[in-house]
Design a protein around this motif. Sequence first.
Motif, mmCIF file in Angstrom:
data_model
loop_
_atom_site.group_PDB
_atom_site.id
_atom_site.type_symbol
_atom_site.label_atom_id
_atom_site.label_comp_id
_atom_site.label_asym_id
_atom_site.label_seq_id
_atom_site.Cartn_x
_atom_site.Cartn_y
_atom_site.Cartn_z
ATOM 1 N N THR A 176 0.410 -1.127 0.137
ATOM 2 C CA THR A 176 -0.100 -0.059 0.092
ATOM 3 C C THR A 176 1.139 2.089 -0.251
ATOM 4 O OG1 THR A 176 -1.811 -1.197 1.243
ATOM 5 C CG2 THR A 176 -2.277 1.511 1.372
ATOM 6 N N LEU A 177 1.700 1.598 0.936
ATOM 7 C CA LEU A 177 2.860 2.919 1.054
ATOM 8 C C LEU A 177 3.526 2.956 -0.314
ATOM 9 C CD1 LEU A 177 3.551 5.023 3.096
ATOM 10 C CD2 LEU A 177 5.318 3.580 3.381
ATOM 11 N N PRO A 178 4.558 2.616 -0.684
ATOM 12 C CA PRO A 178 4.961 2.340 -1.862
ATOM 13 C C PRO A 178 3.759 3.275 -3.274
ATOM 14 C CG PRO A 178 5.422 0.117 -1.711
ATOM 15 C CD PRO A 178 4.089 0.926 -1.080
ATOM 16 N N THR A 179 2.882 2.398 -3.373
ATOM 17 C CA THR A 179 1.548 2.591 -4.964
ATOM 18 C C THR A 179 1.058 3.811 -4.602
ATOM 19 O OG1 THR A 179 0.904 -0.050 -4.379
ATOM 20 C CG2 THR A 179 -0.675 1.117 -5.753
ATOM 21 N N LEU A 180 0.775 4.145 -3.196
ATOM 22 C CA LEU A 180 0.428 5.758 -2.976
ATOM 23 C C LEU A 180 1.445 6.510 -2.835
ATOM 24 C CD1 LEU A 180 -1.975 4.637 0.781
ATOM 25 C CD2 LEU A 180 -3.120 5.482 -1.788
ATOM 26 N N LEU A 181 2.348 6.750 -2.655
ATOM 27 C CA LEU A 181 3.333 7.487 -2.721
ATOM 28 C C LEU A 181 3.365 7.911 -4.606
ATOM 29 C CD1 LEU A 181 6.107 6.772 0.329
ATOM 30 C CD2 LEU A 181 3.792 8.449 -0.264
ATOM 31 N N LEU A 182 3.605 6.855 -5.344
ATOM 32 C CA LEU A 182 4.117 7.096 -6.384
ATOM 33 C C LEU A 182 2.751 7.260 -7.262
ATOM 34 C CD1 LEU A 182 5.932 3.453 -7.305
ATOM 35 C CD2 LEU A 182 6.433 6.760 -7.836
ATOM 36 N N SER A 183 1.583 7.182 -6.821
ATOM 37 C CA SER A 183 0.197 7.641 -7.458
ATOM 38 C C SER A 183 -0.227 9.116 -7.302
ATOM 39 C CB SER A 183 -0.960 7.134 -6.094
ATOM 40 O OG SER A 183 -1.278 7.904 -5.480
ATOM 41 N N GLY A 184 0.701 9.611 -6.329
ATOM 42 C CA GLY A 184 0.564 11.887 -6.736
ATOM 43 C C GLY A 184 -0.758 11.695 -5.523
ATOM 44 N N VAL A 185 -1.012 10.801 -4.800
ATOM 45 C CA VAL A 185 -1.686 11.612 -3.630
ATOM 46 C C VAL A 185 -1.425 12.590 -3.027
ATOM 47 C CG1 VAL A 185 -3.279 9.304 -3.462
ATOM 48 C CG2 VAL A 185 -1.127 10.333 -1.756
ATOM 49 N N LEU A 186 -0.919 13.415 -2.640
ATOM 50 C CA LEU A 186 -1.030 14.426 -1.950
ATOM 51 C C LEU A 186 0.021 15.664 -2.807
ATOM 52 C CD1 LEU A 186 0.310 13.316 1.959
ATOM 53 C CD2 LEU A 186 -1.300 13.700 0.610
ATOM 54 N N LEU A 187 0.907 15.191 -4.124
ATOM 55 C CA LEU A 187 1.426 16.092 -4.906
ATOM 56 C C LEU A 187 1.079 15.348 -5.724
ATOM 57 C CD1 LEU A 187 4.470 17.323 -2.645
ATOM 58 C CD2 LEU A 187 2.381 18.295 -2.657
ATOM 59 N N PRO A 188 1.103 16.752 -7.225
ATOM 60 C CA PRO A 188 1.054 16.398 -8.012
ATOM 61 C C PRO A 188 2.653 15.318 -8.757
ATOM 62 C CG PRO A 188 -0.378 18.356 -7.985
ATOM 63 C CD PRO A 188 0.741 18.156 -7.527
ATOM 64 N N MET A 189 2.381 14.888 -9.380
ATOM 65 C CA MET A 189 2.897 14.058 -10.047
ATOM 66 C C MET A 189 4.072 14.517 -11.484
ATOM 67 S SD MET A 189 3.555 11.640 -7.991
ATOM 68 C CE MET A 189 5.258 11.027 -8.799
ATOM 69 N N THR A 190 3.603 15.746 -11.710
ATOM 70 C CA THR A 190 4.000 16.683 -12.259
ATOM 71 C C THR A 190 5.099 17.653 -11.836
ATOM 72 O OG1 THR A 190 2.221 18.474 -12.064
ATOM 73 C CG2 THR A 190 1.616 17.363 -14.193
ATOM 74 N N LEU A 191 5.382 17.337 -10.951
ATOM 75 C CA LEU A 191 6.331 18.594 -9.961
ATOM 76 C C LEU A 191 7.361 17.149 -9.806
ATOM 77 C CD1 LEU A 191 4.048 19.916 -6.980
ATOM 78 C CD2 LEU A 191 5.094 21.179 -8.645
ATOM 79 N N ALA A 192 7.364 15.675 -9.831
ATOM 80 C CA ALA A 192 8.636 14.642 -9.788
ATOM 81 C C ALA A 192 9.686 15.008 -10.532
ATOM 82 C CB ALA A 192 8.150 13.924 -10.070
ATOM 83 N N PRO A 193 10.284 14.636 -11.048
ATOM 84 C CA PRO A 193 11.611 14.436 -11.962
ATOM 85 C C PRO A 193 10.737 13.756 -13.042
ATOM 86 C CG PRO A 193 12.848 13.582 -9.590
ATOM 87 C CD PRO A 193 10.913 13.897 -9.143
ATOM 88 N N GLY A 194 12.226 13.404 -14.107
ATOM 89 C CA GLY A 194 11.192 12.353 -15.319
ATOM 90 C C GLY A 194 11.219 11.294 -14.891
ATOM 91 N N TRP A 195 12.668 10.714 -14.031
ATOM 92 C CA TRP A 195 11.880 9.117 -13.770
ATOM 93 C C TRP A 195 10.820 8.675 -13.313
ATOM 94 C CZ3 TRP A 195 12.703 6.852 -9.118
ATOM 95 C CH2 TRP A 195 13.092 7.863 -7.906
ATOM 96 N N LEU A 196 10.932 9.641 -11.752
ATOM 97 C CA LEU A 196 9.697 9.582 -11.002
ATOM 98 C C LEU A 196 8.450 9.297 -11.575
ATOM 99 C CD1 LEU A 196 9.484 8.473 -8.551
ATOM 100 C CD2 LEU A 196 9.172 10.356 -7.405
ATOM 101 N N SER A 197 8.164 10.897 -12.451
ATOM 102 C CA SER A 197 7.074 10.960 -13.167
ATOM 103 C C SER A 197 6.511 9.487 -14.320
ATOM 104 C CB SER A 197 6.611 11.982 -13.416
ATOM 105 O OG SER A 197 5.494 12.984 -14.458
#
Length: 252
Positions: A176-197
């Motif tokens: 659950t934890l990594p899946t939620l963090l990678l989904s961008g529930v708190l911050l939009p993934m548009t703010l993430a670096p390219g590899w993480l996005s």
Amino acid sequence: MTTARTSLIIFRRSMHYTLRNPAWVIAGLLQPLLYLTLFAPLLSRLTEVPGFGDNPWRVFVPGLLVQQSVFASVFVGFGVIADTRSGVLDRMRVTAASELGLLIGRVLRDVVVLTAQGALLVLGALVAGLRASLVGVLISFAVLGVLGLAMSALSYGLALRLPAEDVFGQLINSLTLPTLLLSGVLLPMTLAPGWLSGLSKANPLSHVVTGTRALFQGQLTGSGAMTGAAVAVGLALLTLWFGLRSLRTDER
């Protein structure tokens, strides 16, 4: 006994148990309300950050709702483990009850609970400053209900295959934890670096989060909303199949 009849009986039984022991529902509601309380003072400063727009609540609240849908549903398998150990599940199986109904009845209870929790969360956010499309919010609740159904069915399926609380709990937490963090529930993934996005795009939950945010902004027929709804439905069908297969495998 038909699937509909079995589902109704199991739903009533599950709701009766939930209403008699509401501690789990209340505990599940405390976390998102805590997020609202602690993050509210920060959101007013995010209007100039790319991805948040003029009302950051439309980004933050949908993420919380997805998180709530997951957390309110993914731990329900503990109840199946208890029923299996006490023999309740075996006694249900020897009746004329439909196997699919045994699963759907429980899942529907979980959807009702998370919908009530989500409604309270949105009401609190409206008081705090959320401004969103009413139609979009209502549609998002339908999508999140399907997501909650998927998470519940997955939880029940895993609990039937791993009928030990310690093993089941560790697996659920690890997933659950990594899946939620990678989904961008708190911050939009548009703010993430390219590899993480890029990595987040392989996460089905990220599409549901993006779609829910689009619905809150009134983008009802956009690709984001459509993709999010389709992913939620796909997950629900897959996990219902998995849960039913686990029920039949456990019976043998």
